[in-house]
Every structure is written in C-alpha cells, then in structure tokens.
Write a protein that holds these residues in place. Structure first.
Motif, PDB file in Angstrom:
ATOM      1  N   ASP A 175      17.562 129.479  60.504  1.00  8.13           N
ATOM      2  CA  ASP A 175      16.713 128.583  61.287  1.00  8.13           C
ATOM      3  C   ASP A 175      15.264 128.680  60.818  1.00  8.13           C
ATOM      4  O   ASP A 175      14.570 127.656  60.686  1.00  8.13           O
ATOM      5  CB  ASP A 175      16.796 128.924  62.776  1.00  8.13           C
ATOM      6  CG  ASP A 175      18.128 128.536  63.401  1.00  8.13           C
ATOM      7  OD1 ASP A 175      18.870 127.751  62.773  1.00  8.13           O
ATOM      8  OD2 ASP A 175      18.421 129.027  64.512  1.00  8.13           O
ATOM      9  N   ALA A 176      14.813 129.896  60.554  1.00 14.70           N
ATOM     10  CA  ALA A 176      13.442 130.086  60.075  1.00 14.70           C
ATOM     11  C   ALA A 176      13.261 129.464  58.694  1.00 14.70           C
ATOM     12  O   ALA A 176      12.202 128.899  58.385  1.00 14.70           O
ATOM     13  CB  ALA A 176      13.096 131.570  60.046  1.00 14.70           C
ATOM     14  N   HIS A 177      14.290 129.571  57.862  1.00 11.44           N
ATOM     15  CA  HIS A 177      14.230 128.968  56.528  1.00 11.44           C
ATOM     16  C   HIS A 177      14.097 127.453  56.628  1.00 11.44           C
ATOM     17  O   HIS A 177      13.264 126.856  55.935  1.00 11.44           O
ATOM     18  CB  HIS A 177      15.487 129.329  55.738  1.00 11.44           C
ATOM     19  CG  HIS A 177      15.595 128.644  54.420  1.00 11.44           C
ATOM     20  ND1 HIS A 177      14.935 129.088  53.288  1.00 11.44           N
ATOM     21  CD2 HIS A 177      16.274 127.521  54.047  1.00 11.44           C
ATOM     22  CE1 HIS A 177      15.206 128.279  52.284  1.00 11.44           C
ATOM     23  NE2 HIS A 177      16.020 127.328  52.717  1.00 11.44           N
ATOM     24  N   VAL A 178      14.901 126.828  57.473  1.00 15.27           N
ATOM     25  CA  VAL A 178      14.845 125.373  57.632  1.00 15.27           C
ATOM     26  C   VAL A 178      13.470 124.949  58.150  1.00 15.27           C
ATOM     27  O   VAL A 178      12.892 123.949  57.680  1.00 15.27           O
ATOM     28  CB  VAL A 178      15.965 124.889  58.566  1.00 15.27           C
ATOM     29  CG1 VAL A 178      15.796 123.404  58.884  1.00 15.27           C
ATOM     30  CG2 VAL A 178      17.330 125.149  57.938  1.00 15.27           C
ATOM     31  N   ALA A 179      12.931 125.695  59.101  1.00 15.60           N
ATOM     32  CA  ALA A 179      11.600 125.372  59.627  1.00 15.60           C
ATOM     33  C   ALA A 179      10.544 125.492  58.533  1.00 15.60           C
ATOM     34  O   ALA A 179       9.613 124.674  58.455  1.00 15.60           O
ATOM     35  CB  ALA A 179      11.266 126.302  60.799  1.00 15.60           C
ATOM     36  N   ARG A 180      10.698 126.464  57.680  1.00 22.95           N
ATOM     37  CA  ARG A 180       9.734 126.646  56.590  1.00 22.95           C
ATOM     38  C   ARG A 180       9.845 125.524  55.567  1.00 22.95           C
ATOM     39  O   ARG A 180       8.832 125.059  55.034  1.00 22.95           O
ATOM     40  CB  ARG A 180       9.954 128.010  55.932  1.00 22.95           C
ATOM     41  CG  ARG A 180       8.916 128.366  54.896  1.00 22.95           C
ATOM     42  CD  ARG A 180       9.079 129.785  54.422  1.00 22.95           C
ATOM     43  NE  ARG A 180       8.245 130.027  53.256  1.00 22.95           N
ATOM     44  CZ  ARG A 180       8.243 131.149  52.553  1.00 22.95           C
ATOM     45  NH1 ARG A 180       9.038 132.145  52.901  1.00 22.95           N
ATOM     46  NH2 ARG A 180       7.455 131.274  51.496  1.00 22.95           N
ATOM     47  N   VAL A 181      11.063 125.080  55.284  1.00 22.26           N
ATOM     48  CA  VAL A 181      11.236 123.935  54.383  1.00 22.26           C
ATOM     49  C   VAL A 181      10.508 122.717  54.942  1.00 22.26           C
ATOM     50  O   VAL A 181       9.785 122.012  54.221  1.00 22.26           O
ATOM     51  CB  VAL A 181      12.728 123.624  54.172  1.00 22.26           C
ATOM     52  CG1 VAL A 181      12.900 122.279  53.467  1.00 22.26           C
ATOM     53  CG2 VAL A 181      13.405 124.726  53.366  1.00 22.26           C
ATOM     54  N   LYS A 182      10.686 122.453  56.229  1.00 19.77           N
ATOM     55  CA  LYS A 182      10.045 121.290  56.847  1.00 19.77           C
ATOM     56  C   LYS A 182       8.532 121.375  56.746  1.00 19.77           C
ATOM     57  O   LYS A 182       7.850 120.359  56.544  1.00 19.77           O
ATOM     58  CB  LYS A 182      10.467 121.174  58.310  1.00 19.77           C
ATOM     59  CG  LYS A 182      11.935 120.804  58.498  1.00 19.77           C
ATOM     60  CD  LYS A 182      12.308 120.767  59.978  1.00 19.77           C
ATOM     61  CE  LYS A 182      13.774 120.395  60.166  1.00 19.77           C
ATOM     62  NZ  LYS A 182      14.159 120.423  61.609  1.00 19.77           N
ATOM     63  N   ALA A 183       7.987 122.584  56.884  1.00 21.24           N
ATOM     64  CA  ALA A 183       6.535 122.762  56.864  1.00 21.24           C
ATOM     65  C   ALA A 183       5.965 122.733  55.456  1.00 21.24           C
ATOM     66  O   ALA A 183       4.884 122.180  55.225  1.00 21.24           O
ATOM     67  CB  ALA A 183       6.168 124.078  57.551  1.00 21.24           C
ATOM     68  N   GLU A 184       6.687 123.335  54.501  1.00 19.99           N
ATOM     69  CA  GLU A 184       6.114 123.547  53.168  1.00 19.99           C
ATOM     70  C   GLU A 184       6.646 122.601  52.104  1.00 19.99           C
ATOM     71  O   GLU A 184       5.959 122.310  51.121  1.00 19.99           O
ATOM     72  CB  GLU A 184       6.372 124.994  52.731  1.00 19.99           C
ATOM     73  CG  GLU A 184       5.713 126.007  53.636  1.00 19.99           C
ATOM     74  CD  GLU A 184       6.052 127.439  53.235  1.00 19.99           C
ATOM     75  OE1 GLU A 184       6.377 127.661  52.056  1.00 19.99           O
ATOM     76  OE2 GLU A 184       5.990 128.318  54.108  1.00 19.99           O
ATOM     77  N   ARG A 185       7.879 122.112  52.275  1.00 20.46           N
ATOM     78  CA  ARG A 185       8.468 121.193  51.307  1.00 20.46           C
ATOM     79  C   ARG A 185       9.160 120.055  52.049  1.00 20.46           C
ATOM     80  O   ARG A 185      10.393 119.949  52.045  1.00 20.46           O
ATOM     81  CB  ARG A 185       9.461 121.914  50.397  1.00 20.46           C
ATOM     82  CG  ARG A 185       8.817 122.952  49.505  1.00 20.46           C
ATOM     83  CD  ARG A 185       9.810 123.507  48.505  1.00 20.46           C
ATOM     84  NE  ARG A 185       9.234 124.604  47.767  1.00 20.46           N
ATOM     85  CZ  ARG A 185       9.938 125.442  47.003  1.00 20.46           C
ATOM     86  NH1 ARG A 185      11.246 125.302  46.889  1.00 20.46           N
ATOM     87  NH2 ARG A 185       9.341 126.422  46.353  1.00 20.46           N
ATOM     88  N   PRO A 186       8.392 119.232  52.710  1.00 19.83           N
ATOM     89  CA  PRO A 186       9.003 118.161  53.518  1.00 19.83           C
ATOM     90  C   PRO A 186       9.894 117.243  52.703  1.00 19.83           C
ATOM     91  O   PRO A 186      10.812 116.625  53.259  1.00 19.83           O
ATOM     92  CB  PRO A 186       7.792 117.419  54.108  1.00 19.83           C
ATOM     93  CG  PRO A 186       6.629 117.815  53.245  1.00 19.83           C
ATOM     94  CD  PRO A 186       6.920 119.207  52.780  1.00 19.83           C
ATOM     95  N   GLU A 187       9.647 117.151  51.377  1.00 19.95           N
ATOM     96  CA  GLU A 187      10.487 116.295  50.537  1.00 19.95           C
ATOM     97  C   GLU A 187      11.913 116.826  50.432  1.00 19.95           C
ATOM     98  O   GLU A 187      12.829 116.103  50.034  1.00 19.95           O
ATOM     99  CB  GLU A 187       9.875 116.155  49.134  1.00 19.95           C
ATOM    100  CG  GLU A 187       9.960 117.391  48.248  1.00 19.95           C
ATOM    101  CD  GLU A 187       8.900 118.445  48.540  1.00 19.95           C
ATOM    102  OE1 GLU A 187       8.884 119.468  47.829  1.00 19.95           O
ATOM    103  OE2 GLU A 187       8.081 118.245  49.458  1.00 19.95           O
ATOM    104  N   GLU A 188      12.131 118.105  50.786  1.00 15.96           N
ATOM    105  CA  GLU A 188      13.462 118.692  50.738  1.00 15.96           C
ATOM    106  C   GLU A 188      14.168 118.677  52.089  1.00 15.96           C
ATOM    107  O   GLU A 188      15.360 118.960  52.168  1.00 15.96           O
ATOM    108  CB  GLU A 188      13.394 120.151  50.257  1.00 15.96           C
ATOM    109  CG  GLU A 188      13.044 120.324  48.798  1.00 15.96           C
ATOM    110  CD  GLU A 188      13.161 121.788  48.364  1.00 15.96           C
ATOM    111  OE1 GLU A 188      13.578 122.632  49.193  1.00 15.96           O
ATOM    112  OE2 GLU A 188      12.837 122.095  47.209  1.00 15.96           O
TER     113      GLU A 188
END
Length: 273
Positions: A175-188
């Motif tokens: 869950d933390a990984h997915v949240a970090r993707v949304k924050a740092e690499r929204p294109e992913e």
C-alpha cells in the motif's frame, strides 16, 4: 505486448522520497551530494556541472561545490574534457554490501545453468525505492539485446523481477509503495493499478512472474521471488530472454516453472550454506 517505454522515467524525472527538510536531524547538504551521485545511475557517460544541475534541480554554484568535494574524496573523477564520472570510491563503498550477500556466490553455478538453457541473462535483484537493482548477474553469451551488470537499475512496475519482488511485500508495504508511485511517478499509477497489482497476486499463486516485452519489446522476462532476509530485504531471481528464443506460451509453460525450480534450489543452498 508492446513495450511501455514511457513508464521508464529518465534520471531527471526519477523523483526522490519526500523528506521533511525542516527536520533538524536531516542533513540537507549530504542529501544533495547523494542526489548528485544518484544522477549517474542512468547516465550513458560523463556529466558536466550543468548536466548535474539539470538532473537534480540544484543551483550551479551548489553543484560546483559538491562535485569538487566528491572528487576530492574519490567518489567522482574528471575526464579529459573536465566532465565528471563516478570514481572508485563508489566501488569501495559498495563492496561491504555485495560481499555480505553470500547468495551471490552460492547461486552462480545454478544461475549459469539457467542462463545456458534460456540463452539470456540471469540476475538476482533487490528493491531500491520504486526501482530494482541487480546485485548479481550472469550470462553465457553476449549475443543478447540487453546485457546488464551488477548495479543496473530499472522500474519495478513493468518488469517480471519487479512483480516478483513486490510479491514479497506485506500488505502495508505494498500500500505504501502504491501511494509513493502516485506521488512520485504519477505516469505509472494507472499501469500499477491495472497491470502490476494483478500480476503480483498471480505471482503469489503460481510462484513466478512474467513480463512479455512490456519493459523492452525485444526482451521477455521471467522471475521468481527468493526470500526476505532477517532485516526485511527482499531478493528475487530473474532471467531476461531474447524474445526470438521462446514464444510467449513457452515463457509461461516452460520458463516459468523452471525459474520457480531455480528459486527453490537457491533457497535450499542458502538455508544449508
């Protein structure tokens, strides 16, 4: 499946974890120096102070002071044109990390056998933020389209090895990984939700993950999770195979079960080593 090259961020777009730089314990200057070193991760050659300023968003005077200091300490060196390359100090700093991973030595004969069978490159990887990093790699031929080495990094989102590593995460970690993707690499973010997460669940069910040209069109990937260390580090074994050697069906039917067997053999060696 077409390669999703747009999901492999350039160095400049590889956002770093958000840090509370108002925290008195946070050493901002040290963080900036490490940012400079990280800029070389995906550079194809030497970098100038101007290049580094563009990569990191730091001012030119700040970059100049940091590169001078890092060069004095042996972490950077100048080439004939006065541009910067990584110095041997980096290698010396990494040696204790690599030497402590005994799995690298134990697994090599098994990895060599699998590389000969697949005609590809077999590697052991660990997570590095939103990416993976190879800590061991072995191939039996250079006649492949991609020949990574120790220290190579790539995105977790579109790769078989990324999915196998993420399958070792706890629910809270994922869950933390997915949240970090949304924050740092929204294109992913959309890709992770629609493709990566379902494939992680599939990896948990059958013990291996595949990526059929998603990361690079000419490479099929197959990977299996190895284990977590007592300190929580995750390791997986991966093989990048030229797409002309096996069909997608063969990757699923033959290579997947074989790399699952390789992972089991490596775990047994580590347990008894």
């Amino acid at each position: 499946m077409a390669a999703i090259s747009s999901l492999d961020p350039s160095p400049a777009s590889r956002a770093k974890p958000s840090m509370d730089q108002a925290d008195p314990s946070f050493a901002t200057t040290l963080a900036h120096g490490l940012d400079l070193l990280a800029a070389f991760r995906n550079a194809s050659g030497s970098l100038s102070n101007a290049d580094l300023a563009q990569h990191t968003g730091l001012s030119r005077p700040t970059v100049s002071r940091l590169t001078y200091t890092l060069a004095q300490l042996g972490y950077l060196k100048r080439d004939a044109k006065g541009r910067f390359e990584l110095g041997l100090g980096i290698l010396a700093a990494a040696y204790p990390v690599l030497s402590a991973l005994k799995v690298r030595q134990l697994a090599r004969p098994l990895m060599r056998d699998f590389a000969a069978y697949a005609g590809g490159t077999v590697s052991i990887a660990m997570p590095l933020g939103l990416d993976f990093i190879y800590v061991e790699t072995l191939r039996t031929t250079d006649a492949v389209p991609h020949v990574p080495d120790v220290g190579f990094t790539g995105t977790l989102a579109t790769t078989a090895v990324g999915r196998s590593l993420l399958s070792l995460y706890t629910k809270d970690e994922l869950d933390a990984h997915v949240a970090r993707v949304k924050a740092e690499r929204p294109e992913e973010a959309d890709y992770v939700q629609t493709r990566t997460l379902p494939d992680i669940e599939l990896c948990k069910e059958r013990g291996f993950a595949v990526s059929l040209g998603e990361w690079r069109r000419e490479i099929f990937g197959v990977a299996a999770p190895l284990y977590r260390t007592p300190t929580g580090d995750c390791l997986s074994v991966n093989c990048g195979i030229p797409s002309f050697r096996f069909s997608a069906e063969q990757i699923e039917r033959e290579c997947g079960p074989r790399i699952l067997g390789l992972a089991r053999s490596i775990r047994s060696l580590v347990a008894n080593g």
